[in-house]
Design an enzyme around this catalytic site. Sequence first.
Site, short mmCIF file in Angstrom:
data_model
loop_
_atom_site.label_atom_id
_atom_site.label_comp_id
_atom_site.label_asym_id
_atom_site.label_seq_id
_atom_site.Cartn_x
_atom_site.Cartn_y
_atom_site.Cartn_z
CG ASP A 1 14.63 30.57 -76.78
OD1 ASP A 1 15.44 29.74 -77.32
OD2 ASP A 1 14.57 30.29 -75.81
NE ARG B 1 6.03 21.71 -65.37
CZ ARG B 1 5.95 21.66 -66.88
NH1 ARG B 1 6.46 22.27 -67.46
NH2 ARG B 1 5.00 20.62 -67.23
CG HIS C 1 9.24 20.87 -78.81
ND1 HIS C 1 9.13 20.96 -77.48
CD2 HIS C 1 9.01 19.49 -78.76
CE1 HIS C 1 8.92 19.70 -76.76
NE2 HIS C 1 8.96 18.80 -77.81
CG ASN D 1 15.45 21.23 -64.16
OD1 ASN D 1 15.45 22.19 -64.99
ND2 ASN D 1 14.12 20.96 -63.29
P1 NAD Z 1 9.45 23.11 -68.21
O1 NAD Z 1 8.54 24.53 -68.19
O2 NAD Z 1 8.68 22.16 -68.09
O3 NAD Z 1 10.49 23.14 -67.16
C1 NAD Z 1 11.51 24.11 -67.11
C2 NAD Z 1 12.56 23.53 -65.84
O4 NAD Z 1 13.48 24.39 -65.82
C3 NAD Z 1 11.59 23.61 -64.58
O5 NAD Z 1 11.72 22.22 -64.15
C4 NAD Z 1 12.71 24.63 -63.78
O6 NAD Z 1 12.74 24.11 -62.46
C5 NAD Z 1 13.89 24.58 -64.47
N1 NAD Z 1 14.33 25.68 -64.45
C6 NAD Z 1 13.93 27.32 -64.58
N2 NAD Z 1 14.82 27.98 -64.25
C7 NAD Z 1 15.98 27.49 -64.32
C8 NAD Z 1 17.49 28.07 -64.37
N3 NAD Z 1 17.85 29.19 -64.57
N4 NAD Z 1 18.42 26.93 -64.04
C9 NAD Z 1 18.03 25.84 -64.24
N5 NAD Z 1 16.90 25.21 -64.18
C10 NAD Z 1 15.69 26.24 -64.27
O7 NAD Z 1 10.26 23.24 -69.54
P2 NAD Z 1 10.60 22.06 -70.72
O8 NAD Z 1 10.77 20.69 -69.77
O9 NAD Z 1 11.51 22.63 -71.56
O10 NAD Z 1 9.11 21.87 -71.19
C11 NAD Z 1 8.03 22.68 -71.74
C12 NAD Z 1 7.90 22.87 -73.12
O11 NAD Z 1 7.56 24.38 -73.27
C13 NAD Z 1 8.79 22.74 -73.90
O12 NAD Z 1 8.24 22.01 -75.07
C14 NAD Z 1 9.45 23.97 -74.61
O13 NAD Z 1 9.63 23.83 -75.94
C15 NAD Z 1 8.21 25.04 -74.31
N6 NAD Z 1 8.68 26.24 -73.89
C16 NAD Z 1 9.67 26.86 -74.57
C17 NAD Z 1 10.43 28.18 -74.08
C18 NAD Z 1 11.40 28.66 -74.95
O14 NAD Z 1 11.62 28.35 -75.96
N7 NAD Z 1 12.31 29.65 -74.23
C19 NAD Z 1 9.84 28.72 -73.16
C20 NAD Z 1 8.70 28.06 -72.38
C21 NAD Z 1 8.17 26.82 -72.92
#
Ligand code: NAD
Length: 240
Positions: free
Chosen positions: A100, A32, A115, A201
């Site tokens: 990651d 997002r 995942h 969060n």
């Molecule tokens: P999401 O994108 O749905 O939500 C991430 C949440 O983290 C958001 O609600 C946001 O407000 C919060 N956030 C952002 N920065 C933050 C910070 N610094 N500290 C605290 N909160 C913070 O992610 P999700 O719920 O993990 O689900 C999305 C899917 O996408 C998952 O299945 C995941 O595997 C995948 N994904 C993975 C990666 C990765 O491996 N780094 C990156 C993007 C998406």
Amino acid sequence: METLAKLIKESNYTVVLTGAGVSTGSGIPDFRGPKGLWQQVDPMDALSTMAFYRDPKGFYDFYFHMLSEFEKAEPNKAHLAIAKLEEAGYVKAVITQNIDELHQRAGSKRVLEIHGTTFAGYCLECQKESPLLFSTTLPKCICGGLIRPKVVLFGDGMPETYLEAEEETHKADLVLVIGSSLAVSPACFLPLHAKKMAIINLEPTPYDDRAVSVSHKKAEDELPKLLQFLDLEGQKRQEA
Ligand code: NAD
């Protein structure tokens, strides 16, 4: 964080559940987030089984771009603090939706990747597993078969690790959710199995009103404070 530290001290079995928000401090955007990786593509499309089988070359062009961004990233203070909580005996397992590998690189030992991971794959012909390294050509097994990533793509079922994660959360007195919107099913159901849940969060989640502690601040700022309240300046927790 003082309240959370107290809850963690009282809990006999604490499990952490992380999402994309724990890695934004390392420069990897969440789904997002406003910019970066996902601006060029719709993740639901680019990381789907349909995209993979329809056009493997197109799929891997984006995938290897993502992989190289992950490789460049370094664990941040949130990953390091979670590893320290485990080392000190306060956290029994880290369940992550992330792909990651930054938890492992930060030193976390018991990581349940529900995942999967970006850095491994398996052959569609002989099923042999192998590391997935950056390539400009399609990754092939020694048997000649096409390798697909060990990531849970949109359209896949959940891996066996998910059952292990469920067992962990059933055992838990406390699940600490960090950086997850709790909007992705079925991972979002995991904290409901535990006696208590706490959330860190940035934005509100659908479960905030069920949590015993909620912070809407950055994980990489909050978790170092939590360590201070737990007196974790390098020493290990004394087992009773
Ligand atoms: P999401 O994108 O749905 O939500 C991430 C949440 O983290 C958001 O609600 C946001 O407000 C919060 N956030 C952002 N920065 C933050 C910070 N610094 N500290 C605290 N909160 C913070 O992610 P999700 O719920 O993990 O689900 C999305 C899917 O996408 C998952 O299945 C995941 O595997 C995948 N994904 C993975 C990666 C990765 O491996 N780094 C990156 C993007 C998406």
